[in-house]
Write an enzyme that holds these catalytic residues in place. Structure first.
Site, mmCIF file in Angstrom:
data_model
loop_
_atom_site.group_PDB
_atom_site.id
_atom_site.type_symbol
_atom_site.label_atom_id
_atom_site.label_comp_id
_atom_site.label_asym_id
_atom_site.label_seq_id
_atom_site.Cartn_x
_atom_site.Cartn_y
_atom_site.Cartn_z
ATOM 1 N N GLU A 45 14.890 26.491 29.837
ATOM 2 C CA GLU A 45 14.584 26.340 31.263
ATOM 3 C C GLU A 45 14.187 27.714 31.782
ATOM 4 O OE1 GLU A 45 16.170 24.928 35.650
ATOM 5 O OE2 GLU A 45 17.671 25.258 34.093
ATOM 6 N N GLU A 70 16.312 33.637 33.305
ATOM 7 C CA GLU A 70 16.346 33.980 34.732
ATOM 8 C C GLU A 70 16.032 35.454 34.877
ATOM 9 O OE1 GLU A 70 16.605 32.520 37.840
ATOM 10 O OE2 GLU A 70 16.510 34.607 38.473
ATOM 11 N N ASP A 97 11.776 38.533 32.603
ATOM 12 C CA ASP A 97 10.648 37.954 33.318
ATOM 13 C C ASP A 97 9.898 37.069 32.326
ATOM 14 O OD1 ASP A 97 8.119 37.441 34.482
ATOM 15 O OD2 ASP A 97 8.374 39.198 35.766
ATOM 16 N N ASP A 119 9.275 29.249 41.990
ATOM 17 C CA ASP A 119 8.832 29.953 43.197
ATOM 18 C C ASP A 119 7.358 29.630 43.456
ATOM 19 O OD1 ASP A 119 11.336 31.065 43.406
ATOM 20 O OD2 ASP A 119 10.799 32.946 42.425
ATOM 21 N N LYS A 123 0.425 32.888 48.268
ATOM 22 C CA LYS A 123 -0.860 33.592 48.427
ATOM 23 C C LYS A 123 -1.751 33.358 47.203
ATOM 24 C CE LYS A 123 0.765 37.195 51.448
ATOM 25 N NZ LYS A 123 1.684 38.304 51.454
ATOM 26 N N ASP A 155 9.820 20.142 45.095
ATOM 27 C CA ASP A 155 9.560 19.396 46.344
ATOM 28 C C ASP A 155 8.379 20.024 47.078
ATOM 29 O OD1 ASP A 155 10.866 21.791 47.067
ATOM 30 O OD2 ASP A 155 11.372 20.924 49.010
ATOM 31 N N GLU A 195 20.250 22.543 41.364
ATOM 32 C CA GLU A 195 20.800 22.922 42.680
ATOM 33 C C GLU A 195 19.779 22.653 43.793
ATOM 34 O OE1 GLU A 195 21.549 25.501 40.212
ATOM 35 O OE2 GLU A 195 23.729 25.701 40.393
ATOM 36 N N TYR A 196 18.535 23.084 43.560
ATOM 37 C CA TYR A 196 17.505 22.914 44.591
ATOM 38 C C TYR A 196 17.167 21.444 44.807
ATOM 39 C CZ TYR A 196 16.412 27.782 45.587
ATOM 40 O OH TYR A 196 16.474 29.080 46.028
HETATM 41 N N1 SAM Z 1 15.699 26.115 38.826
HETATM 42 C C1 SAM Z 1 16.717 26.315 39.846
HETATM 43 C C2 SAM Z 1 16.889 25.063 40.676
HETATM 44 O O1 SAM Z 1 16.031 24.178 40.591
HETATM 45 O O2 SAM Z 1 17.901 24.951 41.366
HETATM 46 C C3 SAM Z 1 16.391 27.532 40.708
HETATM 47 C C4 SAM Z 1 15.127 27.478 41.517
HETATM 48 S S1 SAM Z 1 14.760 29.021 42.354
HETATM 49 C C5 SAM Z 1 13.696 28.532 43.628
HETATM 50 C C6 SAM Z 1 13.607 29.778 41.221
HETATM 51 C C7 SAM Z 1 14.275 30.718 40.232
HETATM 52 O O3 SAM Z 1 13.311 31.149 39.298
HETATM 53 C C8 SAM Z 1 14.850 31.965 40.884
HETATM 54 O O4 SAM Z 1 16.187 32.128 40.470
HETATM 55 C C9 SAM Z 1 13.950 33.088 40.357
HETATM 56 O O5 SAM Z 1 14.633 34.320 40.224
HETATM 57 C C10 SAM Z 1 13.503 32.532 39.018
HETATM 58 N N2 SAM Z 1 12.204 33.068 38.564
HETATM 59 C C11 SAM Z 1 11.059 33.131 39.286
HETATM 60 N N3 SAM Z 1 10.065 33.677 38.568
HETATM 61 C C12 SAM Z 1 10.600 33.978 37.350
HETATM 62 C C13 SAM Z 1 10.073 34.583 36.185
HETATM 63 N N4 SAM Z 1 8.812 35.003 36.123
HETATM 64 N N5 SAM Z 1 10.878 34.732 35.119
HETATM 65 C C14 SAM Z 1 12.176 34.325 35.171
HETATM 66 N N6 SAM Z 1 12.738 33.750 36.260
HETATM 67 C C15 SAM Z 1 11.964 33.577 37.347
#
Ligand code: SAM
Length: 218
Positions: A45, A70, A97, A119, A123, A155, A195-196
């Site tokens: 994930e 993460e 990352d 995320d 933009k 969503d 969670e989201y």
């Molecule tokens: N997946 C979880 C949920 O659905 O509850 C968390 C959603 S949260 C909006 C998005 C997560 O993705 C954040 O914790 C962010 O730090 C992580 N994230 C965003 N871009 C990432 C990347 N390039 N590499 C690793 N993690 C990333």
């Protein structure tokens, strides 16, 4: 996700036996099966946040190996603490990352990729940072098994429309696409909430989801 600065979280993550040390990540391609000590499928994930989804999957499927990825230690910390309370031998975490994912996994090493509530990067100039963008799909192509697939839930309708439009140019096709997962009885069988997902579905937001595989080459 709003981040609180949690004192000492980077050290805690660096020292945790549940998180692969960042300094050795580039030595990892091709070694994941031996790290888990079995040849079970490996599912990842990307952007797992606090890790509810991947913890639940690992609990439900002991014959599958899971890796949660993460970017931020302060977020990953929650997932690691859950693992300390209830250890699962088929679950480990990486703080990295996802842009570097091809340095960490070998060709075809991964069975399935989950993207949940990624995320949106609204933009246009940031489109290539979106986890379902064609740039990321080309990275996933390198690490996924030939019959591997990707599941994406969100969503955010704009992000989902973007993700669907990326499929054909990037060489992928959908097994299914839904714009209201929770209203689809068949697709809801076995659905594991993130969670989201819990938060936004309880506010009445429809949840979009696709499952995709590589398009067959002509
Ligand atoms: N997946 C979880 C949920 O659905 O509850 C968390 C959603 S949260 C909006 C998005 C997560 O993705 C954040 O914790 C962010 O730090 C992580 N994230 C965003 N871009 C990432 C990347 N390039 N590499 C690793 N993690 C990333």
């Amino acid at each position: 996700m709003r981040l609180r600065n949690i004192t000492g979280c980077q050290e805690t993550i660096a020292d945790s036996k549940y998180v692969v040390n960042e300094d050795i990540l580039e030595e990892c391609p091709g070694t994941w099966a031996s790290r888990f000590g079995n040849s079970n499928p490996i599912r990842i994930e990307i952007g797992m946040g606090k890790g509810r989804f991947i913890h639940d999957l690992a609990e439900q499927n002991p014959d599958v190996n899971y890796i949660g990825i993460e970017k931020y230690s302060a977020v990953l910390l929650r997932a690691v603490q859950k693992q300390e309370e209830n250890e699962k031998s088929n679950l480990i975490f990486l703080r990295m990352d996802a842009e570097d994912i091809c340095k960490v996994f070998g060709p075809g090493e991964i069975d399935k990729i989950y993207l949940n509530f990624s995320d949106p990067w609204p933009k246009d100039r940031h489109a290539k940072r979106r986890l379902p963008s064609r740039q990321f799909l080309s990275r996933y192509d390198k690490i996924l098994k030939a019959d591997g697939n990707i599941e994406f839930k969100t969503d955010n309708r704009d992000l989902f429309d973007f993700a669907v439009d990326e499929l054909e140019p990037a060489g992928w096709e959908a097994d299914y696409i839904t714009y209201d997962l929770h209203a689809d009885e068949k697709l809801m069988v076995g659905n594991v909430m993130t969670e989201y997902e819990e938060k936004f579905s309880s506010q009445g937001n429809p949840i979009c989801k696709y499952c995709i595989h590589r398009a067959s080459k002509q």
